[in-house]
Design an enzyme around this catalytic site. Structure first.
Site, mmCIF file in Angstrom:
data_model
loop_
_atom_site.group_PDB
_atom_site.id
_atom_site.type_symbol
_atom_site.label_atom_id
_atom_site.label_comp_id
_atom_site.label_asym_id
_atom_site.label_seq_id
_atom_site.Cartn_x
_atom_site.Cartn_y
_atom_site.Cartn_z
ATOM 1 N N TYR A 55 28.598 -44.459 129.157
ATOM 2 C CA TYR A 55 29.884 -45.154 129.162
ATOM 3 C C TYR A 55 30.613 -44.865 127.863
ATOM 4 O O TYR A 55 30.165 -45.246 126.787
ATOM 5 C CB TYR A 55 29.694 -46.665 129.311
ATOM 6 C CG TYR A 55 29.006 -47.108 130.577
ATOM 7 C CD1 TYR A 55 28.954 -46.301 131.712
ATOM 8 C CD2 TYR A 55 28.397 -48.363 130.643
ATOM 9 C CE1 TYR A 55 28.317 -46.733 132.866
ATOM 10 C CE2 TYR A 55 27.764 -48.799 131.803
ATOM 11 C CZ TYR A 55 27.717 -47.976 132.901
ATOM 12 O OH TYR A 55 27.077 -48.410 134.040
ATOM 13 N N HIS A 123 19.314 -44.314 135.183
ATOM 14 C CA HIS A 123 20.645 -44.481 135.770
ATOM 15 C C HIS A 123 20.775 -43.744 137.107
ATOM 16 O O HIS A 123 21.337 -44.273 138.069
ATOM 17 C CB HIS A 123 21.694 -43.964 134.773
ATOM 18 C CG HIS A 123 23.039 -44.574 134.932
ATOM 19 N ND1 HIS A 123 24.006 -44.496 133.960
ATOM 20 C CD2 HIS A 123 23.612 -45.276 135.938
ATOM 21 C CE1 HIS A 123 25.100 -45.122 134.357
ATOM 22 N NE2 HIS A 123 24.885 -45.600 135.562
ATOM 23 N N PRO A 203 30.288 -56.044 142.209
ATOM 24 C CA PRO A 203 30.197 -57.089 143.231
ATOM 25 C C PRO A 203 31.543 -57.490 143.822
ATOM 26 O O PRO A 203 31.585 -58.193 144.834
ATOM 27 C CB PRO A 203 29.555 -58.252 142.475
ATOM 28 C CG PRO A 203 29.988 -58.059 141.061
ATOM 29 C CD PRO A 203 29.987 -56.566 140.860
ATOM 30 N N GLY A 205 33.831 -55.054 144.575
ATOM 31 C CA GLY A 205 34.391 -53.825 145.131
ATOM 32 C C GLY A 205 35.315 -53.089 144.193
ATOM 33 O O GLY A 205 36.335 -52.549 144.620
ATOM 34 N N ARG A 206 34.960 -53.068 142.895
ATOM 35 C CA ARG A 206 35.787 -52.426 141.872
ATOM 36 C C ARG A 206 37.215 -52.985 141.829
ATOM 37 O O ARG A 206 38.176 -52.277 141.581
ATOM 38 C CB ARG A 206 35.810 -50.910 142.072
ATOM 39 C CG ARG A 206 34.444 -50.276 141.890
ATOM 40 C CD ARG A 206 34.479 -48.753 142.063
ATOM 41 N NE ARG A 206 33.176 -48.199 141.732
ATOM 42 C CZ ARG A 206 32.137 -48.169 142.555
ATOM 43 N NH1 ARG A 206 32.262 -48.648 143.783
ATOM 44 N NH2 ARG A 206 30.978 -47.661 142.180
ATOM 45 N N GLY A 207 37.299 -54.269 142.099
ATOM 46 C CA GLY A 207 38.585 -54.946 142.035
ATOM 47 C C GLY A 207 39.263 -55.124 143.375
ATOM 48 O O GLY A 207 40.194 -55.935 143.495
#
Length: 328
Positions: A55, A123, A203, A205-207
């Site tokens: 990241y 990962h 959780p 849905g990416r917004g």
């Protein structure tokens, strides 16, 4: 904030904090606000903080490490290795070689400014390296005291079993939400059979499940992965946004937001699931934390599932290159 126990031995807050978006993938960051968000999370009893070496790359671990420096004892610190990136952001590939595992851990410890990592994930699985070799190296990190618990992400059930035979897995990290439920078929039963906890990323849905996505082509900047993600394309949004609107209408009836209802649904699935919604702003953190206090009846949970039926979402969760490295 209530606690949940992963694999019968690691206590974490029922809701964690995903830190990726503070440094990568979701547009420009603000280190000052991100640091304040981490501190607010700790103040509210959120103990599980999730980051990864890729990241940024690398900058998110430094940010998290600096933010928790004076509060290390309050944190269950999770990070990951395996997606190898160059300083300019280029992805070299997936790396599970034992020598890389050991070096990646040392680098993460240095960036985080800590003497141990509480939960260290693979990962992504390297298909060129037997999982037993990668996990042998990871077990060595535990023996050396550099890592306390081990986790795996986006690995297929058979791979999970092989890794778990080398060293017990404390947590599997997988995408899980009202919009992504494919793990329920085989993966989730495998985790439960082996006594492994589930840490659920994305959780909301990416917004998408927050009800804030409009479908405008310019809503997301070019450095936001959602601008090109399949589920956010116009052809998919014609199906997905009406589902979100149904969830938002139900949430309004229950005195909550769509985001809170999506999180509360997941928290009510089982006590071995720990969602880690990501945010870089205190306002959204407060909204998410409030979801942990929602109590839903069986009838209300059924209404949520009727609003967003399993398998109703349109579009893959990743673009083809990224989908190619999951569920190995």
């Amino acid at each position: 904030m209530k606690q949940r126990r992963l694999a019968g031995h690691l206590d974490v807050s029922a809701l964690g904090l995903g830190c990726m978006g503070m440094s990568d993938h979701y547009g420009p960051g603000d280190d000052t606000e991100s640091t304040a968000t981490i501190h607010r999370a700790l103040d509210q009893g959120v103990t599980l903080l999730d980051t990864a070496d890729m990241y940024g790359p690398f900058s998110n671990e430094r940010l998290v490490g600096q933010a928790i420096a004076a509060r290390r004892e309050e944190v269950v610190l999770a990070t990951k290795f395996g997606i190898e990136r160059l300083p300019d952001g280029t992805v070299k590939g997936i790396n599970g070689r034992p020598e890389y595992v050991r070096g990646a851990c040392d680098d993460s410890l240095r960036r985080l400014g800590v003497d141990h990592i509480d939960l260290y994930y693979q990962h992504r699985v390297d298909p060129t390296v037997p999982i037993e070799e990668t996990w042998g190296a990871m077990a060595g990190l535990v023996a050396a005291g550099k890592v306390r618990h081990l986790g795996i992400s986006e690995a297929a059930p058979a791979t999970v079993r092989r890794a778990h035979a080398v060293h017990p897995i404390t947590a599997g990290q997988y995408e899980y939400s009202l919009f992504t439920r494919d793990i329920e078929a085989e993966l989730l039963p495998t985790l439960r059979e082996l006594g492994i906890g589930l840490v659920a990323y994305a959780p909301m849905g990416r917004g998408l499940l927050t009800g804030t996505v409009t479908g405008r082509p310019d809503q997301f900047p070019t450095d936001d992965v959602r601008r090109f993600a399949p589920r956010f394309q116009k052809s998919s949004l014609t199906t997905n946004l009406p589902l979100v609107e149904r969830l938002r209408a139900l949430a309004s009836m229950l005195g909550a937001t769509a985001a809170q209802l999506a999180l509360a649904w997941l928290l009510n699935r089982a006590g071995d699931i720990v969602p880690i919604p990501g945010t870089k702003r205190r306002a959204y953190l407060d909204e998410n934390v409030s979801a942990a206090g929602l109590r839903l009846t069986a009838d209300q949970l059924a209404l949520i599932e009727d609003s967003v039926p399993a398998g109703a979402v349109a579009g893959e969760r990743y673009d083809p290159p990224r989908m190619a490295i999951v569920n190995l």
